[in-house]
Design a protein around this motif. Structure first.
Motif, mmCIF file in Angstrom:
data_model
loop_
_atom_site.group_PDB
_atom_site.id
_atom_site.type_symbol
_atom_site.label_atom_id
_atom_site.label_comp_id
_atom_site.label_asym_id
_atom_site.label_seq_id
_atom_site.Cartn_x
_atom_site.Cartn_y
_atom_site.Cartn_z
ATOM 1 N N ILE A 28 0.670 -1.264 0.103
ATOM 2 C CA ILE A 28 -0.097 -0.094 0.108
ATOM 3 C C ILE A 28 0.931 1.174 0.211
ATOM 4 N N GLY A 29 0.665 2.053 -0.839
ATOM 5 C CA GLY A 29 1.343 3.375 -0.999
ATOM 6 C C GLY A 29 2.547 3.092 -1.926
ATOM 7 N N SER A 30 3.443 4.158 -1.970
ATOM 8 C CA SER A 30 4.726 4.282 -2.840
ATOM 9 C C SER A 30 5.535 3.435 -2.694
ATOM 10 N N ALA A 49 20.923 -3.399 -11.258
ATOM 11 C CA ALA A 49 20.135 -2.326 -11.625
ATOM 12 C C ALA A 49 19.238 -1.885 -10.864
ATOM 13 N N SER A 50 18.896 -0.667 -10.539
ATOM 14 C CA SER A 50 18.085 -0.257 -9.631
ATOM 15 C C SER A 50 17.182 1.144 -10.580
ATOM 16 N N ILE A 51 16.373 1.183 -10.162
ATOM 17 C CA ILE A 51 15.232 2.340 -10.447
ATOM 18 C C ILE A 51 14.449 3.003 -9.425
ATOM 19 N N THR A 52 14.419 4.220 -9.485
ATOM 20 C CA THR A 52 13.574 4.951 -8.111
ATOM 21 C C THR A 52 12.278 5.217 -8.995
ATOM 22 N N SER A 53 11.184 5.445 -7.956
ATOM 23 C CA SER A 53 10.054 6.090 -8.331
ATOM 24 C C SER A 53 9.856 7.352 -9.328
ATOM 25 N N ILE A 54 10.735 8.132 -9.249
ATOM 26 C CA ILE A 54 10.970 8.993 -10.304
ATOM 27 C C ILE A 54 11.956 8.881 -11.383
ATOM 28 N N GLY A 55 12.194 7.458 -11.524
ATOM 29 C CA GLY A 55 12.814 7.189 -12.910
ATOM 30 C C GLY A 55 14.318 7.235 -12.709
ATOM 31 N N ASN A 73 4.993 2.168 -12.420
ATOM 32 C CA ASN A 73 4.610 2.600 -10.895
ATOM 33 C C ASN A 73 3.313 1.798 -10.643
ATOM 34 N N ALA A 74 2.498 2.093 -11.670
ATOM 35 C CA ALA A 74 1.041 1.815 -11.403
ATOM 36 C C ALA A 74 0.879 0.301 -11.115
ATOM 37 N N LYS A 75 1.366 -0.399 -12.121
ATOM 38 C CA LYS A 75 1.612 -1.765 -11.868
ATOM 39 C C LYS A 75 2.601 -2.436 -10.700
ATOM 40 N N SER A 94 17.392 -11.684 -8.275
ATOM 41 C CA SER A 94 16.518 -11.598 -7.144
ATOM 42 C C SER A 94 15.908 -10.107 -7.436
ATOM 43 N N CYS A 95 14.798 -9.940 -7.302
ATOM 44 C CA CYS A 95 13.955 -8.539 -7.282
ATOM 45 C C CYS A 95 13.928 -8.110 -5.717
ATOM 46 N N LYS A 96 14.168 -6.915 -5.551
ATOM 47 C CA LYS A 96 14.137 -6.127 -4.369
ATOM 48 C C LYS A 96 13.385 -4.794 -4.341
ATOM 49 N N VAL A 97 12.568 -4.926 -3.381
ATOM 50 C CA VAL A 97 11.627 -3.629 -3.554
ATOM 51 C C VAL A 97 12.085 -2.972 -2.073
ATOM 52 N N ASP A 98 12.200 -1.459 -2.086
ATOM 53 C CA ASP A 98 12.511 -0.839 -1.080
ATOM 54 C C ASP A 98 11.421 0.252 -0.841
ATOM 55 N N LEU A 99 10.969 0.164 0.601
ATOM 56 C CA LEU A 99 9.913 1.122 0.995
ATOM 57 C C LEU A 99 10.539 2.197 2.023
ATOM 58 N N ASN A 100 9.780 3.184 2.637
ATOM 59 C CA ASN A 100 10.290 3.937 3.464
ATOM 60 C C ASN A 100 10.481 3.221 5.096
ATOM 61 N N TRP A 101 9.755 2.195 5.146
ATOM 62 C CA TRP A 101 9.577 1.435 6.363
ATOM 63 C C TRP A 101 10.090 -0.061 6.170
ATOM 64 N N ALA A 102 10.441 -0.560 5.151
ATOM 65 C CA ALA A 102 10.579 -1.893 4.981
ATOM 66 C C ALA A 102 11.373 -2.305 3.613
#
Length: 115
Positions: A28-30, A49-55, A73-75, A94-102
């Protein structure tokens, strides 16, 4: 409840291409950053490689010019187009996702480059 589903790995000949995808669900969220890491037997895991929410994108020197990361971002999905593959690209990706809290990891997908 967060899950990252990866696909696209497999066996390919040197010089070939593969496209990996990673879809995140249960978030939930960005998302701050999504990225691809790889680990070959006997070696440390490294950022591919990595990509941020602003590209903004970042690539390992070893793949720059051959790999392209993109995201939706939508998907909440990230892709890795891998061209001109070399045997040394063989690894578990392996894929990794970084959130503000986890942060979360996918299960990994095997990429094997061999003739």
């Amino acid at each position: 409840q967060v899950q990252l589903v990866e696909s696209g790995g497999g066996l390919v000949q040197p010089g070939g291409a593969l496209r990996l995808s990673c879809a995140a669900s249960g978030i939930i969220g960005s998302i701050n950053t999504m990225g691809w890491y790889r680990q070959a037997p006997g070696k440390q895991r490294e950022l591919v490689a990595s990509i941020t929410s602003i590209g903004s994108t970042n690539y390992a020197d070893s793949v720059k010019g051959r790999f392209t990361i993109s995201g939706d971002n939508a998907k909440k999905t990230v892709y890795l187009q891998m061209n001109s593959l070399k045997p040394e690209d063989t690894a578990v990706y392996s894929c990794k996702v970084d959130l503000n809290w986890a942060h979360y990891w996918g299960q990994g997908t095997q990429v094997t480059v061999s003739s």
